[in-house]
Design an enzyme around this catalytic site. Structure first.
Site, short mmCIF file in Angstrom:
data_model
loop_
_atom_site.label_atom_id
_atom_site.label_comp_id
_atom_site.label_asym_id
_atom_site.label_seq_id
_atom_site.Cartn_x
_atom_site.Cartn_y
_atom_site.Cartn_z
N LYS A 99 11.13 29.47 169.77
CA LYS A 99 12.18 30.25 169.44
C LYS A 99 11.64 31.96 168.94
CE LYS A 99 15.31 26.93 167.56
NZ LYS A 99 14.90 25.47 167.49
N ASP A 121 5.68 20.37 164.62
CA ASP A 121 6.65 21.15 165.38
C ASP A 121 7.07 22.37 164.35
OD1 ASP A 121 8.81 22.18 166.77
OD2 ASP A 121 9.72 20.26 166.90
N PHE A 174 14.28 16.79 164.77
CA PHE A 174 14.73 17.41 166.09
C PHE A 174 13.45 18.02 166.73
CE2 PHE A 174 16.35 20.73 168.77
CZ PHE A 174 17.35 19.76 169.41
C1 LIG Z 1 15.20 24.41 168.53
C2 LIG Z 1 13.88 23.27 168.25
C3 LIG Z 1 13.37 22.66 169.35
C4 LIG Z 1 13.83 22.66 170.63
O1 LIG Z 1 13.68 24.16 171.34
P1 LIG Z 1 14.53 24.31 172.50
O2 LIG Z 1 13.81 25.62 172.88
O3 LIG Z 1 15.93 24.20 172.25
O4 LIG Z 1 13.91 23.20 173.59
C5 LIG Z 1 12.52 21.79 169.03
N1 LIG Z 1 11.90 21.81 167.75
C6 LIG Z 1 12.50 22.20 166.59
C7 LIG Z 1 11.95 22.16 165.11
C8 LIG Z 1 13.55 23.05 166.70
O5 LIG Z 1 14.16 23.75 165.71
#
Ligand SMILES: *Cc1c(COP(=O)(O)O)cnc(C)c1O
Length: 406
Positions: free
Chosen positions: A255, A226, A141
């Site tokens: 986050k 990421d 994700f």
């Molecule tokens: C939550 C998340 C995203 C997306 O972040 P947003 O602030 O919702 O755009 C991308 N990568 C990972 C691993 C995430 O957990």
């Protein structure tokens, strides 16, 4: 002077909001530490942490102070000007990581968008247009923009929006042989979450990340981590790459970075950063003084030996109790994860029912998350009090007992 506000209820959501979410039946109205109160005054313990965002819980005094001081000073100037909080935040991140340069934006998706654009730009400048392929992992994700859902390994998020971004392939996670078979001199980047968060709290094997690093070097491809979910102390290290001892070329953070105030960051080296020259990329809000002042305060609290050691200790406290609950109730068979990103893997009889468990937990007064349909996820405040852990897990235990006895 307070202005009278019109009363609103959960039912209003279905009348005035785009229906892309399905929020819980109650509306949180106030938070303090790891406790939240709803409209009726009911108190809940928060182990969801706004999806791994509220790194210091709700209304942490240091963050309230940073936000209100900055609110009384300067909110926004755009990137036509730089600003002091942004420069301070960049210094803190550069000092604490492999990175030499920072780019600020407003979300995880935007941080990844910048990372993917940078990787393609570097390859284009150095090797030409052929080298543009991105390898990502199945079930990964990376956010909800079109580029990030295309790179993400979950077709349910990318199907049905017209042509996707091309030049992207997906290989099974933690499978070095599959990555080896896919990577080529056309690969510009390999993108990995050090722990797959949304799709089940699946930690990478150290050898997998080490192998990915080596393969990227052999093929002049960039390694992107990421760390939107794993970053800013979540694993007990400031970033998960430090926990694994494998250094990426580009790292994305969001986050927990803002502790609840929206901010994202892409971190990289000077050599790579120079490919995003003046005019190649940008954002109006990114690096806004309010967001950066709060993020500075988050880092000042999180990036200390005491806080990071506390996260590891709290992990053990969660894990021991959760394993016991799993055994007693038969609800889950495994407790996995690192630091305060913890996943309980549901037993076969409960597969697909993570949402039911969330609802049962909420009825007992504890907020938890799911990570896909088969895993219950805990992403609490990194400074959650031991007493709150014990009380919250007692509530969770009651929910598990009620569910499995009925
Ligand atoms: C939550 C998340 C995203 C997306 O972040 P947003 O602030 O919702 O755009 C991308 N990568 C990972 C691993 C995430 O957990």
């Amino acid at each position: 002077m307070s202005v009278e506000q019109a009363p609103v209820q959960r039912a209003d959501f279905d009348q005035v909001m785009v229906p892309n979410y399905s929020p819980a039946a109650f509306i949180p109205v106030r938070g303090e530490g790891s406790r939240v109160w709803d409209q009726s005054g009911r108190e809940l313990i928060d182990f969801a942490g706004g999806i791994a965002v509220n790194a210091l819980g709700h209304c942490h005094p240091a963050l309230v102070k940073a936000l209100t001081e900055q609110a009384n000073t300067l909110w926004h100037v755009s990137n036509v000007f730089t600003n002091e909080p942004a420069l301070r935040l960049a210094h803190k991140l550069v000092d604490a990581t492999f990175a030499e340069r920072a780019f600020f934006c407003n979300s995880g998706a935007e941080a990844n968008e910048a990372a993917f654009k940078l990787a393609r730009r570097v390859a284009h400048d150095r090797f030409g247009p052929e080298k543009h392929e991105i390898i990502a992992t199945v079930n990964s994700f990376h956010g909800r923009t079109l580029f990030t859902v295309s790179v993400g390994g979950q077709p349910k998020y990318s199907d049905g929006f017209g042509p996707k971004i091309t030049g992207i392939s997906h290989v099974p996670y933690n499978d070095l042989e599959a990555l080896k078979a896919q990577i080529s001199d056309k690969t510009c980047a390999v993108v990995i979450e050090p722990i797959q968060g949304e799709s089940g709290v699946v930690p990478a094997d150290k050898a997998y990340l080490e192998g990915a690093r080596k393969l990227c070097d052999e093929h002049n491809a960039l390694l992107i981590f990421d760390e939107v979910q794993t970053g800013v102390g979540r694993t007990g290290s400031l970033y998960a790459y430090q926990h694994y001892g494998v250094t990426p070329d580009i790292l994305t953070s969001a986050k927990s970075l803002g502790g609840g105030f929206p901010i994202g960051a892409m971190l990289t080296t000077t050599d790579l950063a120079k490919h995003l020259a003046v005019g190649t990329h940008g954002t109006t809000y990114g690096g806004n003084p309010l967001a950066c002042a709060v993020a500075c305060a988050v880092l000042d609290v999180v990036n200390t030996p005491e806080t990071l050691a506390g996260i590891k200790a709290k992990h053990e406290r969660f894990k021991a109790r959760l394993e016991k609950i799993g055994q007693q109730s038969g609800l889950f068979t495994q407790v996995r994860g690192v630091g305060l990103l913890i996943g309980c893997v549901l037993a076969d009889a409960w597969k697909g029912k993570a949402k039911d468990i969330l609802n049962a937990a909420e009825k007992e007064g504890v907020m938890v998350l799911q990570a896909g349909p088969d895993v219950v996820r805990f992403a609490p405040s990194l400074v959650v009090e031991d007493a709150d852990i014990d009380e919250g897990l007692a509530r969770f235990e009651r929910a598990a007992a009620k569910l499995t006895q009925s």
